[in-house]
Enzyme design. Structure first.
Site, PDB file in Angstrom:
ATOM      1  N   HIS A 189      33.238  52.042  33.702  1.00 55.55           N
ATOM      2  CA  HIS A 189      33.502  53.042  34.757  1.00 55.55           C
ATOM      3  C   HIS A 189      32.803  54.356  34.409  1.00 55.55           C
ATOM      4  O   HIS A 189      32.191  54.992  35.271  1.00 55.55           O
ATOM      5  CB  HIS A 189      35.005  53.328  34.848  1.00 55.55           C
TER       6      HIS A 189
ATOM      7  N   HIS B 163      35.797  48.060  29.230  1.00 53.15           N
ATOM      8  CA  HIS B 163      36.040  48.221  30.668  1.00 53.15           C
ATOM      9  C   HIS B 163      35.922  49.688  31.099  1.00 53.15           C
ATOM     10  O   HIS B 163      35.136  50.010  31.999  1.00 53.15           O
ATOM     11  CB  HIS B 163      37.434  47.679  31.001  1.00 53.15           C
ATOM     12  N   GLU B 164      36.701  50.551  30.458  1.00 52.67           N
ATOM     13  CA  GLU B 164      36.713  51.954  30.892  1.00 52.67           C
ATOM     14  C   GLU B 164      35.344  52.591  30.694  1.00 52.67           C
ATOM     15  O   GLU B 164      34.913  53.435  31.482  1.00 52.67           O
ATOM     16  CB  GLU B 164      37.807  52.744  30.161  1.00 52.67           C
TER      17      GLU B 164
ATOM     18  N   GLU C  76      34.586  48.776  40.014  1.00 53.90           N
ATOM     19  CA  GLU C  76      35.159  47.723  39.159  1.00 53.90           C
ATOM     20  C   GLU C  76      34.098  46.701  38.765  1.00 53.90           C
ATOM     21  O   GLU C  76      34.211  46.066  37.718  1.00 53.90           O
ATOM     22  CB  GLU C  76      36.330  47.032  39.862  1.00 53.90           C
TER      23      GLU C  76
END
Ligand code: ZN
Length: 499
Positions: free
Chosen positions: A268, A264-265, A294
């Site tokens: 980003h 996830h990170e 997101e």
């Protein structure tokens, strides 16, 4: 370069110096700062952000922007500078009426409130946090009266995180998801479930960091302009134009949460790292559309990361580092990462019920900012909504209203971005399959970087230049709709759960 443009870029350089200081202090407060150092660091943080605030609300700045906006000058500027100047002017108009004292009080109150929330959550004590939450809500409302007078306060908040999105846009999308998930979740609940405890064991933190490195490299993270750290809650932050950091949080009994936080990170971080280098330091390089942001992190975490094929090229390396994973088969691993069930904590939720966690927070925020529900009534309202949407009731506030950080620092209106991100992902997946070829095959063959390259070319490099709605139209995904996301859920889980 004209003198005026030079003046503008010099101004942005100076502003960036203050912003970098703010970012370094923020990073330190969230990753390393010992308790005794917090008060003086908050003071320094407030000093530098007030300096930046003063620069961007000064008369000389407004005069420079007006000169740049003169039609003959403006037309000759590159497109990203035109975007930046227009955005700067908009933000100047919003913030020029905010008194500096109030602004710095807001900055330190929110940092302090965040620290109290941490303790309150640890001690399951909502009463400890309540006065801070009340203060943050009141200050936010006062701030909106300065920045967005006459605007519906909740729409103004939504606009800060996802430009152009209002409750009018979001209500029907979220309603469709709520209705669409009901039968799917009921069907899943009636089926046999995987034994997720089978994965429990001992997982060395140093080895888990190495697994994170594998995932970051696999997805395309650039270690020359990025690094990693640890924090209570994983997050991504760009300290300057060539320093994007991701954090993680490790648990020694199971490694899966940290693996998915890494996916996830990193999503980003890729967005931040892949913005056109010319845009850096300008508003065009700052992607504040959190729904779009997101959508990138959640694409890697869910659409790609919860696809069995994602893991095939790297699974052997991971098991080598985390030998207790040998207790389960690869197929068991795949069912565990796709285990769908109602649970209390948003950040631990599966990709399907996660949607309902966000709808709950969206409805709570509407209750706070539209219906003015009092802070004392919020914990019970949370628990009622949890029961209504997910069929379970929190035993205490730590697993209820205290679980998320967002409201403690005043980030009201952020939550819907997560679900909008997933909605966009359903649409992006459809386009990826059409334009790149079968995503399952691409992943299975270890060609995930082709997906990253496509995202860079079509989404990341443009930074903030286009709104989320525009980006989706430009890639050929059309108007924002929940249909593709629901289709993805239905097709995927019909297969996995044999519905
Ligand atoms: Zn995120």
């Amino acid at each position: 370069m004209s003198d005026l443009l030079k003046k503008y870029t010099d101004f942005l350089d100076e502003l960036d110096t203050y912003n970098q200081a703010v970012n370094v202090f923020t990073w330190d407060l969230q990753t390393a700062a010992p308790d005794m150092s917090i008060e003086s660091k908050l003071k320094a943080l407030s000093f530098f952000s007030t300096k930046a605030f003063e620069m961007t609300t000064s008369d000389s700045y407004a005069k420079m922007l007006d000169e740049l906006l003169e039609p003959s000058v403006f037309e000759a500027l590159p497109d990203y500078i035109r975007y930046a100047v227009t955005e700067n002017k908009l933000q100047y108009e919003r913030f020029k009426n905010v008194p500096t004292d109030f602004y710095s009080e807001y900055v330190s109150a929110s940092a302090r409130s965040e620290k109290v929330w941490e303790k309150a959550k640890e001690e399951n004590d909502f009463a400890m946090f309540a006065p801070h939450l009340e203060k943050m809500i009141a200050m936010k409302k006062k701030m909106l009266a300065y920045t967005d007078p006459g605007k519906d306060p909740y729409d103004a908040l939504l606009d800060q995180y996802e430009k152009g999105m209002t409750t009018k846009d979001i209500d029907p999308i979220f309603d469709e998801i709520k209705a669409g998930l009901k039968p799917l979740l009921a069907a899943i609940a009636a089926k046999p479930q995987p034994d997720i405890n089978k994965v429990n064991g001992y997982y060395d933190v140093e080895k888990q960091r190495k697994v994170q490195d594998i995932i970051l490299k696999y997805q395309g993270f650039d270690t020359k302009s990025g690094t990693t750290g640890e924090s209570a809650h994983p997050f991504t932050m760009s300290l300057n134009e060539s320093d994007t950091r991701v954090t993680n949080h490790y648990n020694t009994t199971e490694p899966i949460n940290a693996m998915f936080s890494a996916c996830h990170e990193c999503g980003h971080a890729l967005f931040e790292q892949n913005v056109d280098p010319r845009y850096k330091k300008t508003a065009a390089g700052e992607v504040e559309m959190m729904g779009l942001h997101e959508s990138q992190s959640r694409l890697y975490e869910n659409i790609l990361g919860r696809n069995a094929n994602y893991w095939i090229p790297i699974y052997d390396q991971i098991v080598e580092l985390l030998p207790d994973l040998k207790k389960i088969t690869f197929d068991e691993f795949v069912s565990i990462i796709n285990y769908v069930h109602p649970s209390m904590i948003r950040t631990d939720a599966d990709e399907v019920t996660y949607c309902l966690h966000i709808i709950l927070r969206y409805e709570m925020e509407k209750a706070i900012f539209i219906d003015n529900v009092s802070v004392g009534d919020l914990p019970a309202l949370w628990n009622d909504k949890m029961e209504e949407l997910l069929g379970i009731r929190p035993a205490n506030d730590a697993e209820g209203i205290l679980q998320d950080m967002h409201w403690s620092d005043g980030s009201f209106g952020y939550f819907p971005s997560y679900l909008l991100g997933s909605v966009y992902d359903g649409m992006i997946l459809k386009v990826l399959n059409e334009q790149l070829g079968d995503i399952d095959t691409i992943l299975r063959e270890g060609r995930i970087k082709e997906i990253t390259a496509w995202l860079k070319e079509n989404i990341h490099r443009h930074g903030a230049l286009y709104s989320s709605k525009e980006v989706l139209k430009r890639i050929g995904a059309g108007e924002v709709t929940a249909g593709p996301l629901l289709k993805y859920f239905n097709e995927k889980y019909t297969k996995i759960y044999n519905l």
